[in-house]
Write an enzyme that holds these catalytic residues in place. Structure first.
Site, PDB file in Angstrom:
ATOM      1  N   CYS A 121      -4.789  13.696  12.519  1.00  0.00           N
ATOM      2  CA  CYS A 121      -4.988  12.038  12.931  1.00  0.00           C
ATOM      3  C   CYS A 121      -5.122  11.709  14.097  1.00  0.00           C
ATOM      4  CB  CYS A 121      -3.845  11.451  11.637  1.00  0.00           C
ATOM      5  SG  CYS A 121      -2.976  10.111  11.223  1.00  0.00           S
TER       6      CYS A 121
ATOM      7  N   ASP B  70       4.624   0.295  12.124  1.00  0.00           N
ATOM      8  CA  ASP B  70       2.844  -0.277  11.576  1.00  0.00           C
ATOM      9  C   ASP B  70       3.231  -1.933  11.624  1.00  0.00           C
ATOM     10  OD1 ASP B  70       2.319   2.334   9.954  1.00  0.00           O
ATOM     11  OD2 ASP B  70       3.150   1.621   8.343  1.00  0.00           O
TER      12      ASP B  70
ATOM     13  N   ARG C  65      -3.741  11.251   4.962  1.00  0.00           N
ATOM     14  CA  ARG C  65      -2.207  12.177   4.828  1.00  0.00           C
ATOM     15  C   ARG C  65      -1.391  11.211   3.343  1.00  0.00           C
ATOM     16  NH1 ARG C  65       0.767  14.500   7.828  1.00  0.00           N
ATOM     17  NH2 ARG C  65       3.132  14.043   7.370  1.00  0.00           N
TER      18      ARG C  65
ATOM     19  N   ILE D 140       7.957   6.885  17.363  1.00  0.00           N
ATOM     20  CA  ILE D 140       7.985   7.601  16.193  1.00  0.00           C
ATOM     21  C   ILE D 140       6.210   8.334  15.945  1.00  0.00           C
ATOM     22  CG2 ILE D 140       7.806   7.279  13.099  1.00  0.00           C
ATOM     23  CD1 ILE D 140      10.077   5.701  14.032  1.00  0.00           C
TER      24      ILE D 140
ATOM     25  N   ARG E  36      -8.664   0.335   4.043  1.00  0.00           N
ATOM     26  CA  ARG E  36      -7.448   0.754   4.144  1.00  0.00           C
ATOM     27  C   ARG E  36      -6.153   0.345   2.844  1.00  0.00           C
ATOM     28  NH1 ARG E  36      -5.708   5.400   7.191  1.00  0.00           N
ATOM     29  NH2 ARG E  36      -5.093   5.679   5.973  1.00  0.00           N
TER      30      ARG E  36
ATOM     31  N   ARG F  62       0.870  14.042  12.839  1.00  0.00           N
ATOM     32  CA  ARG F  62       2.147  14.372  11.953  1.00  0.00           C
ATOM     33  C   ARG F  62       2.105  16.015  11.360  1.00  0.00           C
ATOM     34  NH1 ARG F  62      -0.901   9.112   9.983  1.00  0.00           N
ATOM     35  NH2 ARG F  62       0.853   8.169   8.327  1.00  0.00           N
ATOM     36  N   PRO F  63       2.168  16.478  11.472  1.00  0.00           N
ATOM     37  CA  PRO F  63       2.759  18.000  10.538  1.00  0.00           C
ATOM     38  C   PRO F  63       3.687  17.580   9.235  1.00  0.00           C
ATOM     39  CG  PRO F  63       4.511  17.776  12.246  1.00  0.00           C
ATOM     40  CD  PRO F  63       3.562  16.462  12.863  1.00  0.00           C
ATOM     41  N   MET F  64       3.487  19.108   8.469  1.00  0.00           N
ATOM     42  CA  MET F  64       4.347  18.233   7.140  1.00  0.00           C
ATOM     43  C   MET F  64       5.791  19.866   7.262  1.00  0.00           C
ATOM     44  SD  MET F  64       1.438  18.043   4.262  1.00  0.00           S
ATOM     45  CE  MET F  64       2.546  18.254   3.288  1.00  0.00           C
ATOM     46  N   ASP F  65       5.969  20.079   8.263  1.00  0.00           N
ATOM     47  CA  ASP F  65       7.364  20.943   8.036  1.00  0.00           C
ATOM     48  C   ASP F  65       8.655  20.644   7.917  1.00  0.00           C
ATOM     49  OD1 ASP F  65       6.456  18.993  10.679  1.00  0.00           O
ATOM     50  OD2 ASP F  65       8.860  19.975  11.566  1.00  0.00           O
TER      51      ASP F  65
ATOM     52  N   LYS G  48       0.766  -1.540  -0.065  1.00  0.00           N
ATOM     53  CA  LYS G  48      -0.663  -0.041  -0.152  1.00  0.00           C
ATOM     54  C   LYS G  48       1.233   1.619  -0.147  1.00  0.00           C
ATOM     55  CE  LYS G  48      -1.803   1.224   4.101  1.00  0.00           C
ATOM     56  NZ  LYS G  48      -1.396   2.676   4.361  1.00  0.00           N
ATOM     57  N   ASN G  49       1.360   1.540   0.963  1.00  0.00           N
ATOM     58  CA  ASN G  49       2.862   2.719   0.987  1.00  0.00           C
ATOM     59  C   ASN G  49       3.159   2.607  -0.148  1.00  0.00           C
ATOM     60  OD1 ASN G  49       1.661   2.885   2.805  1.00  0.00           O
ATOM     61  ND2 ASN G  49       2.841   3.077   5.000  1.00  0.00           N
TER      62      ASN G  49
END
Ligand code: UD1
Length: 422
Positions: free
Chosen positions: A118, A308, A94, A330, A400, A123-126, A22-23
């Site tokens: 989430c 995961d 995400r 994580i 998912r 889970r930021p995007m910096d 999936k990933n």
């Protein structure tokens, strides 16, 4: 809303085919945005997250055709109609943020909604933003959207990630393929899904070195061509099903399984007393006698133990002999399965990022709530090993990331069925 009913049924035996990752698929699909020529993925998994990515790419004007029952995704981004990734789609997943790098590289601007909250943490995007800014992008947050532009195109840069983020590495690698000059990404993530992305980009004509190491060097090119690429095996689906015979006893062969994808995880299984053997078609996992031994686990970026697989490993530790300590490094909020496992009789104490599990002889079936993707499958695994019936509610999370979970588990002797709880 569907629920899954699992009834403990003793040892499991048989084979499970493992799907494409999936990933990996979720980063390979946005790579189509980098080229005007078709990109075709084979061995794609049949999952709702893949449908969400399809919807997102189509909303940008890409053509996506699903063939062979979803196992082939043929894509073309010859004409893009917009560079705006809308909140309505992005909020579902995400990984939608992986269109940012490709759009910016090809179109020199993009508007991508922030994914929002989430369940497993902030889970930021910096890290994505700082890296793309180092490549000359100007990015501002307005109305919940990242407005990114790179007038004249992105430029190669030397940049070190503060943390080896998987998504940031993928966005930067994709963006850098069409940037002017050379990009050197330090402290890059080393996950197999990134290696797979690089293999595909290379087929498309990208010049990249160092995938699978902490330094990835990308020499920008003017254009990328089309390609056909098979998606790498899903190491998380693999690890999850390796735990089925570990937790219930028996012997199961995971078709397509590779030890190099799950090395750290196999070391823990070995310490717990589970045997893992390579076969011509994959990996064979067996637990023949006695209780599993408790082992401690710390989640880390690849090649460490994957976050995961933490929830599923906790399910195994619930009936192990002794006490195990699971440390989640994580994500800051990834023990939501613990209270649900406790409803089944597990003894777990959570303090911050650490869960201490004292194994009990037997879990007992109970109604439980799936809180996120990996949590839901950990409850199914626990249910397989429990006495009586476990009803896992809110299983849309499961769809998912796991294709045909009931069918795969039923084929190895599990008693599992899906019911519509409306
Ligand atoms: C990917 C996987 C996910 C897996 C995770 C870690 C996909 C689609 N998803 O998610 O299944 O659990 O890797 O192996 O591939 N972070 C920041 N700032 C950022 C980006 C990340 O602080 O800009 C933090 C996150 O909050 C998190 C940690 O870094 O605590 C790891 O995130 P990252 O490696 O980016 O995970 P994803 O790519 O989102």
């Amino acid at each position: 809303m569907d629920s899954i009913i699992v009834t403990g049924n003793g040892p499991l035996k048989g084979q499970i085919p493992i799907a494409g990752a999936k990933n990996a698929c979720l980063t390979l699909m946005p790579a189509t945005l980098l080229s005007e020529e078709p990109l075709t993925l084979t061995n794609a998994p049949r999952l709702s997250d893949i449908k969400t990515m399809t919807e997102l790419l189509q909303s940008l004007g890409a053509e996506v055709t699903s063939m062979q029952d979803g196992q082939v995704q043929a894509m073309s981004s010859h004409n893009l109609s917009t560079t705006r990734a809308e909140y309505d789609i992005v909020r579902k997943m995400r990984a939608s943020n992986l269109v940012l790098g490709p759009l910016l590289a090809r179109e020199h601007h993009a508007e991508v909604s922030l994914p929002g909250g989430c369940a497993i943490g902030a889970r930021p995007m910096d890290l994505h933003i700082t890296a793309l800014e180092a490549m000359g992008a100007e990015i501002e947050l307005k109305d919940g959207y990242l407005h990114a532009k790179a007038p004249g195109g992105l430029k190669g840069a030397v940049h070190e990630l503060r943390f080896a983020s998987v998504g940031a590495t993928e966005n930067v690698v994709m963006a850098a393929t069409l940037a002017k000059g050379t990009t050197v990404l330090k402290n890059a993530a080393r996950e197999p899904e990134i290696v797979d992305l690089v293999h595909c980009l290379r087929k498309m004509g990208a010049q990249i070195e160092g995938e699978g190491t902490s330094t990835i060097t990308i020499q920008g090119v003017d254009r990328l061509s089309g390609a056909t690429h098979p998606v790498v095996t899903d190491r998380i689906e693999l690890g999850t099903y390796m735990l089925a015979p570990a937790i219930c006893g028996g012997e199961v062969e995971l078709l397509g399984g590779r030890i190099d994808l799950v090395g750290a995880f196999c070391e823990k299984l070995d310490a717990a007393g589970i045997s893992v053997e390579e076969t011509d078609s994959g990996l064979k996992v067996a637990r023949k006698n006695g209780r599993v031994r408790a082992v401690d686990v710390v989640t880390e970026p690849f090649p460490g133990f994957p976050t995961d697989l933490q929830a599923q490993m906790m399910a195994l530790m619930c009936t192990a002999e002794g006490t195990s300590v699971l440390e989640e490094r994580i994500f800051e909020n990834r023990f939501m399965h613990a209270p649900e496992l406790m409803r089944m009789g597990a003894e777990i104490e959570v303090h911050g990022g650490t869960a201490t599990v004292t194994g009990v002889e037997k879990l007992k079936g109970a109604p439980v709530m799936a809180t996120d993707l990996r949590a839901s499958v950990s409850l199914i695994l626990a249910g397989l090993a429990a006495e009586g019936e476990t009803i896992v509610n809110r299983v849309y999370h499961l769809d998912r990331g796991y294709e045909r979970v009931e069918e795969k588990l039923r084929n190895i002797g599990a008693r599992i069925e899906r019911v519509n709880a409306e």
